[in-house]
Structure formats: structure tokens, C-alpha cells
Design an enzyme around this catalytic site. Structure first.
Site, PDB file in Angstrom:
ATOM      1  N   HIS A 186       4.480 -16.011  -1.140  1.00  0.00           N
ATOM      2  CA  HIS A 186       4.331 -16.771   0.107  1.00  0.00           C
ATOM      3  C   HIS A 186       3.350 -17.901  -0.107  1.00  0.00           C
ATOM      4  O   HIS A 186       2.362 -17.758  -0.828  1.00  0.00           O
ATOM      5  CB  HIS A 186       3.951 -15.876   1.287  1.00  0.00           C
ATOM      6  CG  HIS A 186       2.535 -15.384   1.313  1.00  0.00           C
ATOM      7  ND1 HIS A 186       1.499 -16.109   1.842  1.00  0.00           N
ATOM      8  CD2 HIS A 186       1.979 -14.211   0.887  1.00  0.00           C
ATOM      9  CE1 HIS A 186       0.375 -15.402   1.758  1.00  0.00           C
ATOM     10  NE2 HIS A 186       0.634 -14.254   1.167  1.00  0.00           N
ATOM     11  N   ASP A 204      -4.638 -15.740  -2.156  1.00  0.00           N
ATOM     12  CA  ASP A 204      -3.638 -15.260  -1.183  1.00  0.00           C
ATOM     13  C   ASP A 204      -2.932 -16.431  -0.520  1.00  0.00           C
ATOM     14  O   ASP A 204      -3.398 -16.935   0.482  1.00  0.00           O
ATOM     15  CB  ASP A 204      -4.346 -14.380  -0.148  1.00  0.00           C
ATOM     16  CG  ASP A 204      -3.368 -13.710   0.795  1.00  0.00           C
ATOM     17  OD1 ASP A 204      -2.155 -13.765   0.539  1.00  0.00           O
ATOM     18  OD2 ASP A 204      -3.823 -13.141   1.806  1.00  0.00           O
ATOM     19  N   GLU A 238       4.197 -16.035   6.058  1.00  0.00           N
ATOM     20  CA  GLU A 238       4.083 -14.598   5.758  1.00  0.00           C
ATOM     21  C   GLU A 238       2.955 -13.956   6.552  1.00  0.00           C
ATOM     22  O   GLU A 238       3.048 -12.811   6.999  1.00  0.00           O
ATOM     23  CB  GLU A 238       3.815 -14.404   4.256  1.00  0.00           C
ATOM     24  CG  GLU A 238       3.778 -12.941   3.801  1.00  0.00           C
ATOM     25  CD  GLU A 238       2.393 -12.308   3.780  1.00  0.00           C
ATOM     26  OE1 GLU A 238       2.293 -11.110   3.467  1.00  0.00           O
ATOM     27  OE2 GLU A 238       1.391 -12.998   4.098  1.00  0.00           O
ATOM     28  N   GLU A 239       1.858 -14.722   6.702  1.00  0.00           N
ATOM     29  CA  GLU A 239       0.617 -14.156   7.243  1.00  0.00           C
ATOM     30  C   GLU A 239       0.702 -13.790   8.714  1.00  0.00           C
ATOM     31  O   GLU A 239      -0.192 -13.139   9.245  1.00  0.00           O
ATOM     32  CB  GLU A 239      -0.543 -15.153   7.047  1.00  0.00           C
ATOM     33  CG  GLU A 239      -0.861 -15.477   5.590  1.00  0.00           C
ATOM     34  CD  GLU A 239      -1.605 -14.351   4.876  1.00  0.00           C
ATOM     35  OE1 GLU A 239      -1.732 -13.254   5.451  1.00  0.00           O
ATOM     36  OE2 GLU A 239      -2.051 -14.580   3.744  1.00  0.00           O
ATOM     37  N   ASP A 266       2.434 -11.512  -4.672  1.00  0.00           N
ATOM     38  CA  ASP A 266       1.480 -11.902  -3.628  1.00  0.00           C
ATOM     39  C   ASP A 266       0.087 -11.434  -4.041  1.00  0.00           C
ATOM     40  O   ASP A 266      -0.219 -10.241  -3.934  1.00  0.00           O
ATOM     41  CB  ASP A 266       1.900 -11.266  -2.297  1.00  0.00           C
ATOM     42  CG  ASP A 266       0.990 -11.669  -1.144  1.00  0.00           C
ATOM     43  OD1 ASP A 266       0.043 -12.443  -1.364  1.00  0.00           O
ATOM     44  OD2 ASP A 266       1.243 -11.198  -0.014  1.00  0.00           O
ATOM     45  N   HIS A 344      -8.348 -14.552   3.335  1.00  0.00           N
ATOM     46  CA  HIS A 344      -8.327 -14.871   4.761  1.00  0.00           C
ATOM     47  C   HIS A 344      -9.671 -15.444   5.231  1.00  0.00           C
ATOM     48  O   HIS A 344      -9.972 -15.413   6.424  1.00  0.00           O
ATOM     49  CB  HIS A 344      -7.926 -13.661   5.625  1.00  0.00           C
ATOM     50  CG  HIS A 344      -6.570 -13.106   5.285  1.00  0.00           C
ATOM     51  ND1 HIS A 344      -6.043 -11.983   5.857  1.00  0.00           N
ATOM     52  CD2 HIS A 344      -5.631 -13.533   4.409  1.00  0.00           C
ATOM     53  CE1 HIS A 344      -4.832 -11.737   5.365  1.00  0.00           C
ATOM     54  NE2 HIS A 344      -4.571 -12.662   4.472  1.00  0.00           N
TER      55      HIS A 344
HETATM   56 ZN   LIG Z   1      -0.621 -12.629   0.895  1.00  0.00          ZN
END
Ligand SMILES: [Zn+2]
Ligand SMILES: *[C@@H]1O[C@H](CO)[C@@H](O)[C@H](O)[C@H]1NC(C)=O
Ligand SMILES: *[C@@H]1O[C@H](CO)[C@@H](O)[C@H](O)[C@H]1NC(C)=O
Length: 376
Positions: A186, A204, A238-239, A266, A344
Site C-alpha cells: 500500500h 509503513d 489501506e490505512e 507491508d 503512523h
Molecule cells: Zn501498512
């Protein structure tokens, strides 16, 4: 007796199609989201705020708002029971694959990652998120053009939001109707509840995204022509509930496309300082045969071995394929829970402690082996 039967039949249809499409359209237009939090649970309506509460609590879900109608039209939603693909033959093309592994180039991967992380974020509703998808498409398009190949193509897959997914296809030279081999990552990123906060998303999933770009580059430049269809996917959104990959997987299901195996990439760039270096092979909501094959690929082509791990319901895009009954696997940077703590946040950069290209490239080797061995 007749009444009882009627009730039983009604209950059956309610189980199959629990939410009228008109309700889905009406509530979605009010900004509500339809979330599925488990295969045996009915989907539930949540506000955007409630959805972000779940993300903060690390509760996995599919946001099925966009795909519910098409999925329902295909019949009963396929429960994510473990699909068992037939066992895959062991890797057997070492003499062809091993030289290609030497062409993987983490210096180039670092350049693309620098470009991807330079966007303020790659959030799915933002112009910067849309531009990041275009960067991937342009980068791949340039390799295809320079190679002069007409059997490789790259296209955006448009969604109802601005960020597109990207699909790169190698045409099959022998059997174009054979099941497709898919490598996925992603390309979006997120920080908390904010659409505008800084989210470099280096690990990520910048790492998986540039791993896939590099493997595609090596295969394009080497002149590799697969016998059966081969695709690389960079998923949008995706998130926020696996929106991009669901759109694509449901479309493939509706179109009757068959999938030989899907491997999700991922987060590949972190190994916990001081801990033994392993790959976390996700064993829940994945296919045992594809996963076993990934483990063999690691033994054959990588210096790192897999260990079994689990990551929970709808934890990444492989889940979207499993949901449609397609055999998928997910190879993750560490056992789940020992992964990069900076994700994140604004600190998910290549400078975060534990970030390692030496670790990440081993996942690219497994991806290359998967692509080659399953399609040659
Ligand atoms: Zn991810
Ligand atoms: C990993 O999981 C697979 C599938 O459940 C199982 O066959 C295998 O024995 C496991 N490996 C280890 C080392 O536990
Ligand atoms: C980012 O890292 C800095 C320095 O280590 C730290 O002070 C800060 O709390 C971190 N921010 C987040 C959001 O984790």
C-alpha cells in the site's frame, strides 16, 4: 408449518443480504461508514469519528461502504475461511533468479523512498496522496518506456476518492487466461485522525512500495517474460479500512479473474535493535500453501528465515483478497507486535532506530522469487 418456513426463508435472506442497497447509499451520502469487524459479524454503521476511534484502538476492520453493493450482487459474502490452494512446487529456478537478486538496488530504492516521504503525507483524500500515486506511475512508466517493452503496462486504478491505486501488468506469453500472480503493497500513509498531518510513512508502507518498484524494474530490464499473468499492485487507502485493495479484489471477483497467489509486502524496513533478524510470516487470514511457499522462498533466496506470526482481522491488503476467496500471504518485517514503533507518526522516517535497508532488501528478494517462480 408454512409460517415457520416463511420465517426461516426470510431469516436466510436477511443473513445473505442484511442491509438494503438503498440504505447503504443513503447512509453513505450522510457520511456514515459501513464497517465489518469480523467475518461472522454483520457490518455496522459508524461515523468517521467512531471509525478513527477504532483505528486508534488498533481494531481491524474492512470499510465496506464502497464495495458492499458490488459484493452483494456477487452473492453471499465469502467468509474469510482459510482457502487452501494446492501445494506449490518448491522453488527450482535458482540459476535464473539468483543473478537477478544481485540487481536489486537499495540506493535506488532509497531515492524513491525519499520522494515518497517528501510528500507531506500520502493520505487518500489529499492532493499530496494523489500526487504520490502519480509519482509511482511515472517512475514505472519511465522504466517501461526506456526498455521499449510493449508487453508491460502501468495504469492507475481510479476510486471514488482522489488517490488512485496503481497496477503494473506483465502480459503472459503462453497462457493469458491462467490465474494471475499478484504482488501487493500500500502506498498511502496516515498520522492519527488528521488528513493533513505530516505522515512520511517511510516504513509503513514506503518500504514495501519501493521494494515492489525495484523488483518490477529488475524484471522489466532483465527481459523477463512470464508464461502466466503477473501483476504488481500499489494500493490506495489501506490505512482507513483497506479501501483500495477491496475495490480491486471485488472487481477481479466480479470479472471472474482467477488468482494463483497474492503476496502482500507491508513494512519491511525495521528489525528491532538487538533482536534476532527474522521475517514475520502471517498465518491468520492467509493461505497455508502460499505461506509455506513464501517460507521456502526465504530459505532459498534470502539470508533471513520466517517465523510464524498473526496480525488479526483485516490487518493489511492481503485480507481483501482472502475475503474474496483468493489465496494470499503476508510477509512482515518482524513478528507482529515487535514491529516499528514509529509508524503512523511523523517519526516514521529512514532515520528511525532500527530502520535497515539490509533487512528490507531480503523481502524484495522473496518478492522477486515469488514473481519469477510462479509465472516462468
Ligand atoms: Zn501498512
Ligand atoms: C507455522 O505454521 C504452519 C501453518 O500453521 C505450520 O504448519 C508450521 O508447523 C508452523 N511452523 C512453526 C515453526 O511453528
Ligand atoms: C518523535 O521522536 C522524538 C525524538 O525522539 C520524540 O520526542 C517524539 O515524541 C516522537 N514523536 C512521536 C509522535 O512519536
Amino acid at each position: 408449518m408454512k409460517l415457520f418456513q416463511a420465517i426461516a426463508i426470510l431469516a436466510f435472506f436477511q443473513g445473505v443480504c442484511s442491509i438494503p442497497i438503498s440504505e447503504v447509499q443513503e447512509k453513505a451520502s450522510q457520511g456514515l461508514r459501513l464497517l465489518q469487524l469480523g467475518d461472522d459479524l454483520e457490518p455496522v454503521w459508524k461515523t468517521e469519528e467512531e471509525k478513527f476511534d477504532l483505528l486508534e484502538q488498533n481494531v481491524g476492520f474492512f470499510d465496506v461502504t464502497e464495495t458492499y453493493e458490488l459484493e452483494q450482487s456477487l452473492g453471499p459474502i465469502i467468509k474469510s475461511k482459510l482457502v487452501t490452494a494446492a501445494a506449490f512446487p518448491s522453488p527450482s529456478h535458482q540459476s535464473d533468479v539468483t543473478p537477478l537478486l544481485a540487481s536489486l538496488d537499495t540506493t535506488q530504492q532509497a531515492t524513491w523512498l525519499a520522494a515518497l516521504t517528501a510528500f507531506n503525507n500520502r493520505y487518500y483524500t489529499q492532493t499530496s496522496g494523489a500526487d504520490a500515486a502519480k509519482f509511482i506511475q511515472t517512475t514505472l512508466g519511465d522504466f517501461i518506456t526506456a526498455s521499449g517493452r510493449t508487453d508491460v503496462s502501468v495504469s492507475p486504478f481510479a476510486h471514488t476518492w482522489v488517490q488512485s491505486s496503481t497496477i503494473l501488468k506483465f502480459a503472459a506469453s503462453v497462457d493469458p487466461d491462467a490465474p494471475v500472480t499478484i504482488l501487493g503493497a500500500h502506498m498511502d500513509s496516515i498520522q492519527g485522525r488528521s488528513a493533513t498531518a505530516r505522515a512520511p510513512g517511510a516504513d509503513d508502507d514506503g518500504t514495501g512500495s519501493v521494494n515492489l518498484i525495484d523488483v518490477a524494474r529488475v524484471l522489466i530490464q532483465s527481459g523477463f517474460v512470464p508464461s502466466t499473468p503477473l501483476e504488481f499492485h500499489w494500493y490506495a487507502a489501506e490505512e482507513v479500512g483497506l479501501l483500495g485493495s477491496q475495490d480491486i479484489a471485488v472487481k477481479y471477483k466480479a470479472d471472474g479473474v482467477e488468482v494463483k497467489g497474492m503476496l502482500q509486502c507491508d513494512m519491511t524496513g525495521y528489525t528491532r535493535p538487538g533482536a534476532a533478524e527474522v521475517m514475520g510470516l502471517v498465518r491468520d487470514f492467509t493461505d497455508p500453501a502460499v505461506s509455506d511457499f513464501v517460507s521456502q522462498l526465504a530459505e532459498t533466496y534470502s539470508r533471513i528465515r520466517t517465523v510464524n506470526t498473526t496480525c488479526g482481522y483485516a490487518c493489511s491488503d492481503h485480507g481483501s483478497w482472502t475475503r474474496q476467496g483468493y489465496p494470499s500471504a503476508f510477509n512482515f518485517e518482524t513478528p507482529f507486535g515487535s514491529h516499528n514503533p514509529a509508524i503512523h507518526t511523523a517519526n516514521d522516517t529512514v532515520d528511525a532506530p532500527g530502520f535497515s535497508w539490509e533487512h528490507s532488501v531480503e523481502f524484495a528478494k522473496v518478492v522477486l522469487g515469488f514473481a519469477y517462480e510462479l509465472t516462468v
